[in-house]
Design a protein around this motif. Structure first.
Motif, short mmCIF file in Angstrom:
data_model
loop_
_atom_site.label_atom_id
_atom_site.label_comp_id
_atom_site.label_asym_id
_atom_site.label_seq_id
_atom_site.Cartn_x
_atom_site.Cartn_y
_atom_site.Cartn_z
N UNK A 110 0.82 -1.20 0.00
CA UNK A 110 0.00 0.00 0.00
C UNK A 110 0.85 1.26 0.00
N UNK A 111 0.36 2.25 -0.76
CA UNK A 111 0.93 3.59 -0.78
C UNK A 111 2.39 3.62 -1.21
N UNK A 112 2.76 2.71 -2.13
CA UNK A 112 4.08 2.78 -2.74
C UNK A 112 4.02 3.69 -3.95
N UNK A 113 5.17 4.22 -4.35
CA UNK A 113 5.19 5.13 -5.49
C UNK A 113 5.21 4.32 -6.78
N UNK A 114 4.32 4.61 -7.64
CA UNK A 114 4.13 4.03 -8.97
C UNK A 114 3.52 2.63 -8.91
N UNK A 115 4.21 1.63 -8.37
CA UNK A 115 3.66 0.27 -8.34
C UNK A 115 3.95 -0.41 -7.00
N UNK A 116 3.13 -1.40 -6.67
CA UNK A 116 3.45 -2.24 -5.52
C UNK A 116 4.60 -3.17 -5.85
N UNK A 117 4.47 -3.89 -6.97
CA UNK A 117 5.51 -4.81 -7.45
C UNK A 117 5.78 -4.53 -8.92
N UNK A 118 7.05 -4.52 -9.29
CA UNK A 118 7.45 -4.38 -10.68
C UNK A 118 8.28 -5.60 -11.05
N UNK A 119 7.70 -6.49 -11.85
CA UNK A 119 8.37 -7.71 -12.29
C UNK A 119 8.85 -7.50 -13.73
N UNK A 120 10.08 -7.09 -13.88
CA UNK A 120 10.64 -6.76 -15.19
C UNK A 120 11.56 -7.90 -15.64
#
Length: 195
Positions: A120-130
């Motif tokens: 919650x309330x993270x900047x841009x995304x909670x998780x980024x799986x790149x």
């Protein structure tokens, strides 16, 4: 090496105005592990968050998305975490993709897992799986913000198998895909997706 968290732990990341921003980095060959059953077992949050762990930094500053990096998993590192909360992460250098938990693209083939978590309330995304495969279940992604792009989960050139996921209050999308992602979401309601 492996960093293993027990239960009833609060970790507060230093703010982005410091010379060394708070960040947990999982390097190649390393792993980060927790085995809780509730999102309250382990709290990863901002140094400004007084709702857990008391007052850490004497200031009137309120916690906000992007106060600290969060967890960054380098190529060759793995994450296997259950029972945790990730708040106010997503700091990154200008132009970088941001998230509470960010997987750096690379040639690693290991699949990381997330369960019983609250993002919650993270900047841009909670998780980024790149470029890194992910299995996530029994978790909530809510209130992630960036005008026009904020979302719960971003998947790029990877496979994400999601089940029993709750999305709420994300500023633009719940799931964002790019570069031919493969995403399945079982019992996830009706998430807002792009594309």
């Amino acid at each position: 090496s492996t960093l293993t968290f027990g239960n009833n732990i609060v970790v507060k990341g230093h703010d982005s105005t410091a010379s060394n921003n708070g960040k947990i980095t999982v390097q190649s060959g390393g792993a980060i592990v927790s085995s809780g059953t509730s999102s309250g077992n382990l709290i990863l949050t901002s140094i400004f968050d007084t709702t857990v762990g008391g007052t850490t930094k004497q200031t009137s500053t309120s916690p906000a998305a992007g106060n600290w990096y969060g967890i960054v998993v380098d190529d060759g590192g793995t994450l296997s975490m259950s029972g945790f909360t990730m708040r106010y992460g997503g700091y990154a250098a200008s132009g970088s993709a941001r998230a509470g938990v960010r997987f750096v693209p690379g040639s690693g083939t290991a699949t990381s897992t997330i369960q019983n978590a609250l993002f919650e309330k993270n900047y841009q995304y909670g998780v980024l799986a790149d470029g890194r495969n992910l299995v996530a279940s029994d978790s909530t992604f809510q209130n992630h913000s960036t005008p026009g792009t904020g979302g719960g989960i971003f998947v790029s050139a990877a496979t994400a198998l999601l089940s029993n996921i709750t999305f709420s209050g994300n500023s633009a999308y719940d799931i964002v895909g790019s570069n031919s992602p493969v995403v399945s979401c079982t019992n996830c309601g009706t998430p807002v997706t792009s594309p």
